[in-house]
Write a protein that holds these residues in place. Structure first.
Motif, PDB file in Angstrom:
ATOM      1  N   THR A   8      12.638 -29.255  15.488  1.00 13.29           N
ATOM      2  CA  THR A   8      12.101 -27.901  15.490  1.00 13.29           C
ATOM      3  C   THR A   8      12.175 -27.250  14.123  1.00 13.29           C
ATOM      4  OG1 THR A   8      12.299 -25.677  16.460  1.00 13.29           O
ATOM      5  CG2 THR A   8      14.333 -26.916  16.210  1.00 13.29           C
ATOM      6  N   ASP A   9      11.124 -26.512  13.816  1.00 11.11           N
ATOM      7  CA  ASP A   9      11.105 -25.632  12.652  1.00 11.11           C
ATOM      8  C   ASP A   9      12.128 -24.515  12.891  1.00 11.11           C
ATOM      9  OD1 ASP A   9      10.056 -24.211  10.316  1.00 11.11           O
ATOM     10  OD2 ASP A   9       9.073 -22.890  11.764  1.00 11.11           O
ATOM     11  N   MET A  10      12.490 -23.817  11.829  1.00 13.30           N
ATOM     12  CA  MET A  10      13.475 -22.734  11.945  1.00 13.30           C
ATOM     13  C   MET A  10      12.804 -21.371  12.113  1.00 13.30           C
ATOM     14  SD  MET A  10      17.007 -23.152  11.423  1.00 13.30           S
ATOM     15  CE  MET A  10      17.644 -22.226  10.028  1.00 13.30           C
ATOM     16  N   SER A  44      13.015 -27.795   8.322  1.00 17.64           N
ATOM     17  CA  SER A  44      12.798 -26.460   7.754  1.00 17.64           C
ATOM     18  C   SER A  44      12.445 -26.504   6.275  1.00 17.64           C
ATOM     19  CB  SER A  44      14.081 -25.633   7.947  1.00 17.64           C
ATOM     20  OG  SER A  44      14.032 -24.405   7.282  1.00 17.64           O
ATOM     21  N   GLY A  45      11.956 -25.375   5.789  1.00 14.03           N
ATOM     22  CA  GLY A  45      11.752 -25.215   4.365  1.00 14.03           C
ATOM     23  C   GLY A  45      13.040 -24.850   3.654  1.00 14.03           C
ATOM     24  N   HIS A  46      14.061 -24.455   4.422  1.00 17.44           N
ATOM     25  CA  HIS A  46      15.368 -24.158   3.843  1.00 17.44           C
ATOM     26  C   HIS A  46      15.971 -25.414   3.227  1.00 17.44           C
ATOM     27  CE1 HIS A  46      16.226 -20.039   5.406  1.00 17.44           C
ATOM     28  NE2 HIS A  46      15.392 -20.394   6.362  1.00 17.44           N
ATOM     29  N   GLN A  47      16.923 -25.206   2.330  1.00 16.60           N
ATOM     30  CA  GLN A  47      17.638 -26.338   1.753  1.00 16.60           C
ATOM     31  C   GLN A  47      18.549 -26.955   2.805  1.00 16.60           C
ATOM     32  OE1 GLN A  47      19.085 -23.495  -1.152  1.00 16.60           O
ATOM     33  NE2 GLN A  47      18.766 -25.014  -2.756  1.00 16.60           N
ATOM     34  N   ALA A  48      18.694 -28.260   2.748  1.00 10.31           N
ATOM     35  CA  ALA A  48      19.529 -28.961   3.717  1.00 10.31           C
ATOM     36  C   ALA A  48      20.976 -28.493   3.652  1.00 10.31           C
ATOM     37  CB  ALA A  48      19.449 -30.473   3.477  1.00 10.31           C
ATOM     38  N   TRP A  62      21.146 -33.947  12.705  1.00  7.39           N
ATOM     39  CA  TRP A  62      20.350 -34.347  11.551  1.00  7.39           C
ATOM     40  C   TRP A  62      19.500 -33.153  11.104  1.00  7.39           C
ATOM     41  CZ3 TRP A  62      20.479 -38.453   8.409  1.00  7.39           C
ATOM     42  CH2 TRP A  62      21.206 -39.571   8.838  1.00  7.39           C
ATOM     43  N   LEU A  63      19.346 -33.007   9.779  1.00  4.80           N
ATOM     44  CA  LEU A  63      18.663 -31.855   9.204  1.00  4.80           C
ATOM     45  C   LEU A  63      17.629 -32.311   8.188  1.00  4.80           C
ATOM     46  CD1 LEU A  63      22.044 -30.088   8.587  1.00  4.80           C
ATOM     47  CD2 LEU A  63      20.439 -29.407  10.367  1.00  4.80           C
ATOM     48  N   ILE A  64      16.426 -31.780   8.329  1.00  2.25           N
ATOM     49  CA  ILE A  64      15.346 -32.024   7.368  1.00  2.25           C
ATOM     50  C   ILE A  64      15.136 -30.727   6.590  1.00  2.25           C
ATOM     51  CG2 ILE A  64      12.874 -32.474   7.105  1.00  2.25           C
ATOM     52  CD1 ILE A  64      13.084 -34.163   9.693  1.00  2.25           C
ATOM     53  N   GLY A  65      15.324 -30.785   5.278  1.00  2.00           N
ATOM     54  CA  GLY A  65      15.181 -29.602   4.441  1.00  2.00           C
ATOM     55  C   GLY A  65      14.035 -29.740   3.460  1.00  2.00           C
ATOM     56  N   GLY A 188       2.658 -36.119  -0.187  1.00  2.00           N
ATOM     57  CA  GLY A 188       3.200 -37.032   0.809  1.00  2.00           C
ATOM     58  C   GLY A 188       4.540 -36.620   1.382  1.00  2.00           C
ATOM     59  N   MET A 189       5.139 -35.537   0.834  1.00  2.00           N
ATOM     60  CA  MET A 189       6.425 -35.054   1.333  1.00  2.00           C
ATOM     61  C   MET A 189       6.184 -33.938   2.339  1.00  2.00           C
ATOM     62  SD  MET A 189       8.798 -36.774  -0.163  1.00  2.00           S
ATOM     63  CE  MET A 189       8.718 -38.004  -1.464  1.00  2.00           C
ATOM     64  N   HIS A 190       6.364 -34.243   3.603  1.00  2.00           N
ATOM     65  CA  HIS A 190       6.210 -33.224   4.633  1.00  2.00           C
ATOM     66  C   HIS A 190       7.125 -33.575   5.799  1.00  2.00           C
ATOM     67  CE1 HIS A 190       3.701 -36.275   6.534  1.00  2.00           C
ATOM     68  NE2 HIS A 190       2.913 -36.290   5.484  1.00  2.00           N
ATOM     69  N   LYS A 191       7.183 -32.697   6.763  1.00  2.00           N
ATOM     70  CA  LYS A 191       8.121 -32.888   7.869  1.00  2.00           C
ATOM     71  C   LYS A 191       7.786 -34.126   8.705  1.00  2.00           C
ATOM     72  CE  LYS A 191       9.070 -27.927   8.182  1.00  2.00           C
ATOM     73  NZ  LYS A 191       9.029 -26.717   9.031  1.00  2.00           N
ATOM     74  N   GLY A 192       6.504 -34.444   8.807  1.00  2.00           N
ATOM     75  CA  GLY A 192       6.122 -35.638   9.558  1.00  2.00           C
ATOM     76  C   GLY A 192       6.656 -36.897   8.918  1.00  2.00           C
ATOM     77  N   ARG A 193       6.569 -36.975   7.605  1.00  5.29           N
ATOM     78  CA  ARG A 193       7.089 -38.140   6.870  1.00  5.29           C
ATOM     79  C   ARG A 193       8.593 -38.261   7.076  1.00  5.29           C
ATOM     80  NH1 ARG A 193      10.104 -38.392   2.476  1.00  5.29           N
ATOM     81  NH2 ARG A 193      10.107 -40.266   1.163  1.00  5.29           N
ATOM     82  N   ALA A 194       9.294 -37.126   6.980  1.00  3.81           N
ATOM     83  CA  ALA A 194      10.744 -37.149   7.143  1.00  3.81           C
ATOM     84  C   ALA A 194      11.134 -37.596   8.551  1.00  3.81           C
ATOM     85  CB  ALA A 194      11.325 -35.770   6.847  1.00  3.81           C
TER      86      ALA A 194
END
Length: 265
Positions: A8-10, A44-48, A62-65, A188-194
């Protein structure tokens, strides 16, 4: 469908308009998810490093930043993809043609803004990011940059995306976070890739994932997973991009969907 991972996005999605969430309800849901072996991931767009502090009660999360550039877990640590110094300088040179915008350089730990930037912008960045540094010239920053956070006039957003896309082709990709804000992220860096990288690491397929989002920077993630759930507070143009729509962030739409559509199935 067997669900093994929920992402989920934040802001505007998991969090309400006060920047918080129903902690008691979430604690119960999270415990049940872990009992069933389902991963819950913040993207999220926030820093990890901020995310891991915000969710310190859940050290196995797990966190995606950085909108997909960072992947972090308390035990595994942080991995991050950053712009090259040359790319950072090229982007700053291009952005110099737009003196009306406000720019923040987001590193893995520190976010850098101009000391003479708009005071309201500096205050907002200080509220959004934990560690803020004011500098005289962004070109002198030596910190590795994960993304650029840009604030502009709401009416200018679409035109700015339109103009910057070809100017920064191959260097950075504008990702609108809504009228008045955008991120410049690495190609190429986006939430789907992560999510794909994390799934490979955990042995979870995209067909076993559900994701929640409300903005265009969530699109790749929503399209990658089996079920992309858009928030009821998202623009109508976004609501047509998902597989289904849940209640708004103010109505705890993420938790409502998980409880009704995943845990009760």
């Amino acid at each position: 469908m067997t669900v093994k991972l929920i992402a989920t996005d934040m802001d505007g999605t998991f969090l309400n308009n006060q920047g918080d969430y129903n902690r008691t309800w979430f604690a119960k849901i999270y415990a049940e998810l872990r009992r069933r072996g389902i991963q819950f991931v913040i993207a999220s767009g926030h820093q990890a490093v901020e995310l891991i502090d915000f969710f310190k009660d859940y050290p196995d999360m797990w966190l995606i930043g950085g909108n997909g550039a960072e992947l972090m877990n308390a035990e595994a640590g942080l991995t991050a993809e950053t712009f090259s110094p040359e790319a950072t300088q090229q982007i700053l040179t291009t952005l110099a043609d737009y003196p009306e915008i406000q720019i923040a350089l987001c590193g893995t730990k520190t976010v850098h803004v101009l000391q003479h930037a708009d005071p309201g912008f500096i205050a907002d960045m200080g509220n959004y990011y934990y560690q803020l540094e004011k500098v005289a010239d962004l070109r002198t920053v030596t910190d590795s940059v994960v993304k650029f956070d840009i604030i502009c006039a709401p009416a200018m957003t679409d035109q700015l995306v339109y103009e910057l896309t070809p100017k920064l082709a191959g260097i950075a990709v504008p990702a609108s976070g809504g009228q008045g804000s955008m991120d410049l992220i690495q190609p190429g860096m986006h939430k789907g890739r992560a999510l794909k990288l994390l799934g490979n690491r955990l042995g979870i397929r995209s067909t076993e994932m559900v994701a929640f989002g409300d903005g265009t920077n969530d699109l790749e993630m929503l399209r990658y997973v089996e079920t992309g759930v858009v928030m009821g507070n998202a623009p109508m143009s976004m609501q047509t991009q998902g597989d289904t729509v849940t209640e708004t962030n103010e109505q705890d739409g993420v938790l409502t969907y998980i409880e009704n559509e995943i845990l009760r199935k």
